[in-house]
Design an enzyme around this catalytic site. Sequence first.
Site, PDB file in Angstrom:
ATOM      1  N   TYR A   4      -6.604  -2.988  14.783  1.00  0.00           N
ATOM      2  CA  TYR A   4      -6.476  -3.999  13.739  1.00  0.00           C
ATOM      3  C   TYR A   4      -6.017  -5.289  14.392  1.00  0.00           C
ATOM      4  O   TYR A   4      -5.207  -5.273  15.317  1.00  0.00           O
ATOM      5  CB  TYR A   4      -5.458  -3.543  12.672  1.00  0.00           C
ATOM      6  CG  TYR A   4      -5.299  -4.575  11.564  1.00  0.00           C
ATOM      7  CD1 TYR A   4      -6.262  -4.697  10.563  1.00  0.00           C
ATOM      8  CD2 TYR A   4      -4.206  -5.438  11.544  1.00  0.00           C
ATOM      9  CE1 TYR A   4      -6.132  -5.662   9.565  1.00  0.00           C
ATOM     10  CE2 TYR A   4      -4.071  -6.403  10.548  1.00  0.00           C
ATOM     11  CZ  TYR A   4      -5.041  -6.507   9.565  1.00  0.00           C
ATOM     12  OH  TYR A   4      -4.906  -7.461   8.580  1.00  0.00           O
TER      13      TYR A   4
ATOM     14  N   GLU B 113     -11.986   0.319  -1.129  1.00  0.00           N
ATOM     15  CA  GLU B 113     -10.964  -0.730  -1.230  1.00  0.00           C
ATOM     16  C   GLU B 113     -11.203  -1.570  -2.491  1.00  0.00           C
ATOM     17  O   GLU B 113     -10.278  -1.930  -3.200  1.00  0.00           O
ATOM     18  CB  GLU B 113     -11.050  -1.605   0.032  1.00  0.00           C
ATOM     19  CG  GLU B 113      -9.933  -2.595   0.194  1.00  0.00           C
ATOM     20  CD  GLU B 113     -10.083  -3.432   1.464  1.00  0.00           C
ATOM     21  OE1 GLU B 113     -11.094  -3.295   2.173  1.00  0.00           O
ATOM     22  OE2 GLU B 113      -9.169  -4.232   1.741  1.00  0.00           O
TER      23      GLU B 113
ATOM     24  N   ASP C 277       0.845  -1.205   0.000  1.00  0.00           N
ATOM     25  CA  ASP C 277       0.000   0.000   0.000  1.00  0.00           C
ATOM     26  C   ASP C 277       0.874   1.247   0.000  1.00  0.00           C
ATOM     27  O   ASP C 277       0.627   2.213  -0.726  1.00  0.00           O
ATOM     28  CB  ASP C 277      -0.880   0.053   1.260  1.00  0.00           C
ATOM     29  CG  ASP C 277      -1.820  -1.132   1.404  1.00  0.00           C
ATOM     30  OD1 ASP C 277      -1.360  -2.270   1.260  1.00  0.00           O
ATOM     31  OD2 ASP C 277      -3.021  -0.917   1.665  1.00  0.00           O
TER      32      ASP C 277
ATOM     33  N   TRP D  90     -11.337 -10.733  -2.725  1.00  0.00           N
ATOM     34  CA  TRP D  90     -10.562 -11.060  -3.931  1.00  0.00           C
ATOM     35  C   TRP D  90     -11.242 -12.141  -4.764  1.00  0.00           C
ATOM     36  O   TRP D  90     -10.601 -12.825  -5.553  1.00  0.00           O
ATOM     37  CB  TRP D  90      -9.142 -11.504  -3.534  1.00  0.00           C
ATOM     38  CG  TRP D  90      -8.314 -10.383  -2.971  1.00  0.00           C
ATOM     39  CD1 TRP D  90      -8.103 -10.105  -1.656  1.00  0.00           C
ATOM     40  CD2 TRP D  90      -7.604  -9.376  -3.702  1.00  0.00           C
ATOM     41  NE1 TRP D  90      -7.305  -8.992  -1.514  1.00  0.00           N
ATOM     42  CE2 TRP D  90      -6.982  -8.526  -2.760  1.00  0.00           C
ATOM     43  CE3 TRP D  90      -7.432  -9.097  -5.069  1.00  0.00           C
ATOM     44  CZ2 TRP D  90      -6.194  -7.434  -3.124  1.00  0.00           C
ATOM     45  CZ3 TRP D  90      -6.652  -8.008  -5.433  1.00  0.00           C
ATOM     46  CH2 TRP D  90      -6.042  -7.189  -4.470  1.00  0.00           C
TER      47      TRP D  90
ATOM     48  N   GLN E 258       4.886  -8.835   1.683  1.00  0.00           N
ATOM     49  CA  GLN E 258       3.897  -8.592   0.626  1.00  0.00           C
ATOM     50  C   GLN E 258       4.645  -8.351  -0.688  1.00  0.00           C
ATOM     51  O   GLN E 258       5.872  -8.167  -0.669  1.00  0.00           O
ATOM     52  CB  GLN E 258       3.065  -7.341   0.954  1.00  0.00           C
ATOM     53  CG  GLN E 258       1.791  -7.633   1.703  1.00  0.00           C
ATOM     54  CD  GLN E 258       0.903  -6.415   1.847  1.00  0.00           C
ATOM     55  OE1 GLN E 258       1.375  -5.284   1.848  1.00  0.00           O
ATOM     56  NE2 GLN E 258      -0.385  -6.648   2.000  1.00  0.00           N
TER      57      GLN E 258
ATOM     58  N   ASP F 226      -5.403 -11.897  -0.717  1.00  0.00           N
ATOM     59  CA  ASP F 226      -5.601 -12.835   0.378  1.00  0.00           C
ATOM     60  C   ASP F 226      -6.530 -14.032   0.136  1.00  0.00           C
ATOM     61  O   ASP F 226      -6.109 -15.169   0.214  1.00  0.00           O
ATOM     62  CB  ASP F 226      -6.100 -12.077   1.618  1.00  0.00           C
ATOM     63  CG  ASP F 226      -5.244 -10.850   1.907  1.00  0.00           C
ATOM     64  OD1 ASP F 226      -4.242 -10.643   1.206  1.00  0.00           O
ATOM     65  OD2 ASP F 226      -5.588 -10.103   2.829  1.00  0.00           O
TER      66      ASP F 226
ATOM     67  N   ARG G 225     -15.832 -10.225   3.345  1.00  0.00           N
ATOM     68  CA  ARG G 225     -14.529 -10.592   3.928  1.00  0.00           C
ATOM     69  C   ARG G 225     -14.338 -12.117   3.892  1.00  0.00           C
ATOM     70  O   ARG G 225     -15.282 -12.867   3.654  1.00  0.00           O
ATOM     71  CB  ARG G 225     -14.471 -10.119   5.394  1.00  0.00           C
ATOM     72  CG  ARG G 225     -14.541  -8.632   5.596  1.00  0.00           C
ATOM     73  CD  ARG G 225     -13.256  -7.934   5.245  1.00  0.00           C
ATOM     74  NE  ARG G 225     -12.116  -8.415   6.007  1.00  0.00           N
ATOM     75  CZ  ARG G 225     -10.857  -8.010   5.789  1.00  0.00           C
ATOM     76  NH1 ARG G 225     -10.590  -7.135   4.851  1.00  0.00           N
ATOM     77  NH2 ARG G 225      -9.869  -8.488   6.502  1.00  0.00           N
TER      78      ARG G 225
HETATM   79  C1  9WN Z   1      -4.076  -8.394   5.450  1.00  0.00           C
HETATM   80  C2  9WN Z   1      -4.123  -3.270   3.504  1.00  0.00           C
HETATM   81  C3  9WN Z   1      -4.212  -4.717   3.061  1.00  0.00           C
HETATM   82  C4  9WN Z   1      -3.766  -4.927   1.607  1.00  0.00           C
HETATM   83  C5  9WN Z   1      -4.043  -6.348   1.118  1.00  0.00           C
HETATM   84  C6  9WN Z   1      -5.524  -6.629   1.329  1.00  0.00           C
HETATM   85  C7  9WN Z   1      -5.893  -6.438   2.810  1.00  0.00           C
HETATM   86  C8  9WN Z   1      -5.164  -7.407   5.004  1.00  0.00           C
HETATM   87  C9  9WN Z   1      -6.506  -7.783   5.605  1.00  0.00           C
HETATM   88  O1  9WN Z   1      -5.582  -5.125   3.220  1.00  0.00           O
HETATM   89  O2  9WN Z   1      -5.193  -7.413   3.573  1.00  0.00           O
HETATM   90  O3  9WN Z   1      -2.828  -7.939   5.021  1.00  0.00           O
HETATM   91  O4  9WN Z   1      -6.647  -7.704   6.834  1.00  0.00           O
HETATM   92  O5  9WN Z   1      -7.426  -8.136   4.869  1.00  0.00           O
HETATM   93  O6  9WN Z   1      -5.864  -7.902   0.886  1.00  0.00           O
HETATM   94  O7  9WN Z   1      -3.693  -6.491  -0.229  1.00  0.00           O
HETATM   95  O8  9WN Z   1      -2.396  -4.666   1.507  1.00  0.00           O
HETATM   96  O9  9WN Z   1      -4.796  -2.447   2.622  1.00  0.00           O
END
Ligand code: 9WN
Length: 438
Positions: free
Chosen positions: A85, A410, A41, A367, A110, A174, A207
């Site tokens: 988080y 997102e 990111d 995804w 990543q 993911d 999710r």
């Molecule tokens: C786990 C932050 C990240 C992106 C990833 C995306 C999502 C995280 C999550 O968010 O992943 O790393 O908790 O879902 O899949 O690509 O970097 O934006």
Amino acid sequence: MLTRGEKKRLLIRAKQVLNRNWQGNYTISSPDLYVHQWGWDSAFCAMGYARYDIKRAMQEIKSLFAGQWKNGMLPHIIFRKQPGYFPDAKFWQSEDNPHKPAVPTSGIIQPPMQAIAVWHLYQAAAVKEGGKVKEFVKFIYPYLFKWHQYLMTERDPENSGLATVFHPWESGLDNSPRWDNLLAKIQPKNLSAYQRIDIKRLPADQRPTDEVYDKYIYLVELMKRYGYQVERFYSFFPFKVKDAAFNSILYRANICLRQLAELIGEDSKEIEEWLRRTRHNFWHYFGASDSPGLVYDFDLISRRVVKRRTVAALLSLLTDLLTLKEAQLVRNFMRHAHFCHSQCEHHHYLVTSLPYLEADFNPLNYWRGPIWVNMNWLLIQGLREQGLWDDAEQIKESLLELIFRHGFYEYYSPIDGQGLGASNFSWSAALVIDLLLG
Ligand code: 9WN
């Protein structure tokens, strides 16, 4: 296509999102859930900043590398003050590690977008502020080099020129169906209780499932047990993949690293050798004879190609390892399978994370169907790289229109364009800025 006035308004709104998420020296990915600095990111953000605030772009990358481990690993999350988080800093226990960084971080990686970002930064600023950025390149180069060296050695004990990933989070995509069969074989054992935060903040149907999340946490617990030191668990780890998209990005990043080395007069022999190895093995690992040009992951446990058609298969466009004919085949497949034909409310030229006709296609779930800005941006770069300018332009205009109408999310439903997942999402804003000003 947006008018000039609409594009101007879009630019102002994109900068507002980044300003809101800027923390003085780094950018959080979204205030809804991702309240820390994420690896790829952050690189995407820097590329947006590079178009209008080069100082901030450099600061973003510098802050990211504050989290680099002593063995060169650049973790996927750099934790800063805010709670909110999970898995949080305490869970990862990076501070107990012999390679520990200066700030708490996660222990996994990543896709390595950073050298691509730094090269992008230099190019964006070369005319006006080339001198300043060259100084920055000199400063950051040793950190970048060490990161790539980690990927090409510790993450590649086979010397294949291709890095191994150990977790779906490491792929950045993911819960992509690419990982379904590999995860199905994993049964978490002795998992301690934990609380998901993501589904409290965001709709659960967008999710990953609880079952999959257990496996995510279990894989991290395993790596943590071995101090995230690859040589201690490589032989028996239950998720071990040469990821085709990750390695397409890595190959491109190595080309950028070589360009950076040449820019500042560093020796690039070792990078040449990495590139040579990758070129030698790329198609051997990722190719399939019935779909020339597309790339698939290679599972190191079954030693088989995982033939799932997702957006990841198109990222070979980022490399110079395709003939023109193959690049056109990838483009044709992309248009045929990932563009909207009759399914959508408004026609658009955007690439979904999964082909519409795949059995698992779900327009709302992460995804497994939605449109992602970073994937479309990467494909724009790849199509340009292959000389397929009209296709790149079509996606670009469609992407700008989508975000103008639906905001900075997102991900997006390919059916009606609805914004999904986290709002005020940084890389969606940053990559729009890059497309508008680049
Ligand atoms: C786990 C932050 C990240 C992106 C990833 C995306 C999502 C995280 C999550 O968010 O992943 O790393 O908790 O879902 O899949 O690509 O970097 O934006």
